[in-house]
Scaffold this motif. Structure first.
Motif, short mmCIF file in Angstrom:
data_model
loop_
_atom_site.label_atom_id
_atom_site.label_comp_id
_atom_site.label_asym_id
_atom_site.label_seq_id
_atom_site.Cartn_x
_atom_site.Cartn_y
_atom_site.Cartn_z
N GLY A 102 0.83 -1.21 0.00
CA GLY A 102 0.00 0.00 0.00
C GLY A 102 0.86 1.26 0.00
O GLY A 102 0.36 2.34 -0.23
N GLU A 103 2.16 1.08 0.27
CA GLU A 103 3.07 2.23 0.38
C GLU A 103 2.49 3.31 1.27
O GLU A 103 2.57 4.51 0.99
N ALA A 104 1.89 2.84 2.36
CA ALA A 104 1.26 3.77 3.30
C ALA A 104 2.18 3.93 4.52
O ALA A 104 2.98 3.05 4.81
N PRO A 113 0.68 11.95 -4.52
CA PRO A 113 -0.24 11.25 -3.61
C PRO A 113 0.47 10.74 -2.37
O PRO A 113 1.65 10.44 -2.39
N THR A 151 -0.54 8.17 1.20
CA THR A 151 -1.51 7.39 1.96
C THR A 151 -0.97 7.16 3.36
O THR A 151 0.18 6.77 3.52
N ASP A 193 -5.16 10.26 -9.98
CA ASP A 193 -4.27 9.81 -8.92
C ASP A 193 -5.06 9.19 -7.78
O ASP A 193 -4.64 8.19 -7.19
N ILE A 219 -5.91 5.78 -8.69
CA ILE A 219 -4.76 4.88 -8.62
C ILE A 219 -4.51 4.44 -7.18
O ILE A 219 -4.25 3.27 -6.90
N SER A 220 -4.63 5.39 -6.25
CA SER A 220 -4.49 5.04 -4.84
C SER A 220 -5.55 4.02 -4.44
O SER A 220 -5.27 3.04 -3.73
N GLN A 273 -7.09 1.88 -6.33
CA GLN A 273 -6.75 0.58 -6.92
C GLN A 273 -5.62 -0.10 -6.17
O GLN A 273 -5.61 -1.31 -5.96
N LYS A 274 -4.65 0.72 -5.77
CA LYS A 274 -3.49 0.20 -5.05
C LYS A 274 -3.93 -0.44 -3.73
O LYS A 274 -3.46 -1.49 -3.34
#
Lengths: 575, 575
Positions: A72-74, A135, A137, A175, A178-179, A181-182
């Motif tokens: 998730g690159e959160a 973006p 998250t 964007d 895309i987040s 979907q990610k």
């Protein structure tokens, strides 16, 4: 001085001292979680996490955290559980009756956070100034609070629960999507890690609001939710969102029901016509009307709605009327009389052939218009939303864009997993008349070692088995072996308890075959069921690993302790 | 489709984009925690944990958890943050004005837990039936809530805070004391792990109550607490608990003050005499009176107390009067007149030579009666209590003892560490005019890698250094290296930021000496300061490791990257 008694006691402190077959069979899953020492209810909808339950909960949070960070690159934050009235008033959510509200000694008003859209938006406002900051998250794993009027289902609907909530911020729609979907992808990976069957379904956004949303469900007959799936196109939707067409057109000859409603400005009377034996689906009705329905009148009887319409349109002679016809109706259906006597014929409008009632099994899918629908019960465990500017607008979060202008609001998404609820749902999913069956990744222990009552020989053999397992560092058995039982328990009672607790593999150390041990399989292979068989064929001889057929349906393996770790590793891979 | 921007941005998202020397110097520690992106205040006394702060907090909880499990032999649970009015009424603590209280929609009353004695006792009641079930210690790491009227000092006195609270249960006093000692020992190990200077002091039990208690403090001039320590016997006590004697007897010739009080049954008038320039210490007064003082009259003026005494003792002629004389007084001191005219001389009692005022520096220690006292300011971060049956009695927790009788109450202890407060306190402790200096065990990152602005060469070298560090798996550098900065920041700004954040070691990758790098030391060596010098003497040549003298007081090392991990490991050992 007395010797301080050691952990050996503490470890099984909360385990039951005896366990009847009847308890295992008849208790609900949520009762059994309590009997076996996973949790304990302190008040309605409130639970104390006992060591066994906390282990499962923590393993689940680790799994989720790992995916959130890496896929998730959160980045993780942790917000306060106390939010302010003013924030929730700004977004219009303060009147939510499920908020726990309170005052401090100075009279200032607060609520316990049910979700954190308000707080996170207010926080990120300080760090988002330019399109270059997005973006991004962020997520957290914190307790949330809802004053459920009827808390039920134990962990499934508590008033305090652990939630993983994530929030994405982007400078434009693309964007933001895309987040979304990610995170959708990340959620899929999380549930695959847990190795349980799940589905995701397009859903209604409810109180959170926003543009669209998707729910994640575990299929189970005890679930409160209904999902509809299409055998052809594979589309899965919640009942709220499921459009459907009749199996055959023009077949409905029965009575027609009509529910009146008004548009938001009360200028138009809406008449929803649908088969009397079906249930009007407001969510679909709203969709047909592009959300233009005054929902405050939704639960009012037709008489009341008519009266409002007549009062608000002084000359109803010229009032507008819109008839909305469910696609199951046809000219042969038995329509009710229209109550108004005075109207102009050309003030009537009509929308035909739309789906405005709850779908039923075997009807035709509204998406592909070909496949037939199947319905099943499920437990919702996750929900992701594309929010748009629902929160950034009232809280005024703008940014400087590429053209150096700063008149657009940030595009948000939010993403929740009910972590403690998921523990309750997975318990339900794996439950049988012998107790629980946890996936290895969230079992309180991966294996148990069961011997007869504690004596020198049994304690020594337990130690030997444990050492053999720990030698194989790749398996991460550290802190994952249950070996302490009430000292007087016999081997049968220990195995029964291990199975009831849902430990995937039970290593039985008997006196006959030593140094061979038996492995009883308790875990479920949800996914590929026969991978271990290939390994058995390949390595069975070398590892002296056998899987004798067993009459009463319990899968057993035998192996000498020197190859135990490898075989356990192979078996756990599928669970 | 747009490429999703990756973690490289997220990692430094909450870092300040510029940082003035003045900010670093003039902001309070708690303000600077916010400026540097550790936390952010959302409301008075409430904080959002940002990634940097959360990292430090989590590292600290890991450290504490490890010791609690392995040395404290405690098992982890997690109780609800919501407790019930009825429980707190049973123990008489519901009227505590610092409880956040609220009702649900059905009108039932709750509070947010400030501590969990009530809830844990109520929980353990279900699992403790026999003396064989004890001793046992459970602990949790959960948020607690206090409606502080004046929240202050940032994390030091918030209204929501993370607390490690443990509770021990034993079947007799001796076992209870062994548990207490075990946790005392565990706390010492925890603070030694963090490698910061701390002291423990005998203390007053306050609102928690019980038999006796000990506090753990970090020494710092900004602290709200005062500790007194004896130069001779080493005893350390809180001011509340510190008994003292005058340097020389019979020296006080000044005015004497008197405070009246009554015994609990109001039969006796208590007259506390003490030097006018000193402050009466109620805790010591209570000790002298064996707790027999009506505390509701404590803050009332003498006139008021006298009136109550006269009203409650109709014939005051025969009333009892007790004079309590502070040890600093003598016959030459200037006593006030006694206000009552009518009394019988033999109804007077007198207690002489006791210590009933706050101790002062250089007075004589009340414990050893020889050494002189030293006073210092400190921040309280832990508190352990031997509770006896203060909670088990009202909540009626009994057990079957060895003689098969069940008429004794369980003996309890409770043990707290203010975890989030400790983050704030350690920040304060290591603070200087360049920012923070964290102990390695709770620094958000152990090392940083600083280069000039992001370009291909710098990014490649950063990667090389990181790989070299990660190769040495014994060092646990995974996820402990700060390398992402705002891409445009120059090398000086990066070093400054790394130092401000308090990262113990900063690895400077310049363009001149490559593949040699410089290590700037920012961490503090609280303990043994010269261990690394011995290693330098021993291995310096082999590792090509040098420590050139530096004019402006910053310790610098140079080393080729192939030996970097080993040198970093040696340096971190002392921090």
């Amino acid at each position: 001085m007395l010797k301080y008694r050691t952990l050996s006691r503490s470890c099984h402190f909360f385990h039951p001292k005896s366990l009847s077959n009847n308890t295992l069979k008849s208790e609900t899953t949520q009762e059994l979680l309590q009997t076996l020492g996973f949790i304990r209810r302190s008040q309605a909808g409130l639970f104390q996490w006992l060591p066994l339950g906390l282990r499962s909960l923590n393993k689940l949070t680790d799994t989720i955290r790992n995916r959130m960070e890496n896929d998730g690159e959160a980045i993780e934050v942790a917000l306060s559980a106390i939010s302010s009235k003013s924030l929730w008033q700004t977004t219009g959510r303060w009147n939510n009756s499920e908020l726990f509200k309170f005052k401090d000694t100075k009279g200032k008003q607060y609520c316990l956070t049910a979700t954190c859209e308000e707080d996170i938006t207010d926080l990120m406002k300080n760090y988002i100034t330019s399109y270059k900051d997005m973006p991004i998250t962020v997520y957290q794993m914190t307790r949330k609070y809802r004053d459920e009027i009827r808390p039920r289902g134990g962990l499934l609907r508590g008033r305090e629960f652990l939630m993983k909530d994530a929030y994405s911020f982007a400078s434009n729609k693309e964007d933001a999507f895309i987040s979304f979907q990610k995170l959708d992808d990340t959620y899929n990976k999380i549930f695959k890690d847990i190795k349980i069957p799940f589905v995701s379904a397009w859903a209604d956004s409810g109180d959170i609001g926003g543009e669209f949303s998707k729910e994640f469900h575990l299929i189970h007959e005890s679930g409160e939710d209904t999902l509809m799936s299409c055998k052809d196109c594979g589309d899965i939707s919640t009942l709220d969102m499921s459009q459907s067409y009749p199996e055959k057109d023009g077949q409905y000859l029965g009575d027609v029901d009509c529910k009146y409603a008004l548009t938001k400005n009360h200028s138009t009377l809406l008449c929803f016509y649908y088969p009397k034996d079906r249930h009007l689906n407001w969510n679909l009705a709203l969709k047909v009307m592009d959300q233009d329905i005054d929902l405050t009148l939704r639960d009012k009887p037709n008489d009341h709605v008519l009266k409002v319409y007549q009062t608000d349109n002084e000359d109803i002679m010229f009032g507008k009327i819109l008839r909305v016809m469910d696609c199951r109706l046809n000219s042969k259906s038995n329509f009710p009389d229209f109550p108004l006597k005075q109207y102009l014929k050309n003030n009537f409008g009509q929308i035909d052939d739309v789906s405005i009632v709850d779908a039923q099994e075997n009807e035709i899918c509204g998406k592909c218009e070909e496949g037939s629908l199947r319905s099943f019960k499920s437990i919702e465990v996750g929900h992701i939303f594309l929010l748009g500017n629902k929160y950034s607008k009232p809280l005024n979060v703008k940014f400087v864009d590429k053209e150096n202008k700063s008149d657009t609001f940030v595009h948000m998404g939010c993403y929740g997993i009910g972590v403690s609820r998921l523990v309750g749902a997975v318990a339900e999913l794996g439950r049988d008349s012998n107790g629980f069956r946890w996936p290895a990744i969230m079992a309180p222990y991966k294996v148990s070692i069961c011997t007869g009552p504690n004596n020198e020989e049994n304690l020594q053999r337990t130690k030997d088995v444990q050492l053999k397992l720990l030698e194989d560092s790749s398996m991460h058995f550290q802190n994952n072996i249950l070996k302490q039982f009430n000292e007087k328990l016999g081997i049968g009672a220990r195995i029964k308890l291990s199975h009831a607790m849902g430990i995937p593999l039970c290593i039985i150390v008997g006196s006959n075959n030593w140094p061979n041990v038996e492995i009883e399989v308790r875990g479920i292979r949800w996914g590929k069921k026969d991978q271990w068989r290939k390994e058995l064929e390949k390595k069975g001889q070398e590892l002296e690993w056998k899987c004798p057929e067993n009459e009463n349906g319990i899968e057993k393996h035998t192996v000498p302790i020197e190859h135990l770790a490898e075989v356990v590793g192979i078996l756990l891979k599928d669970m």
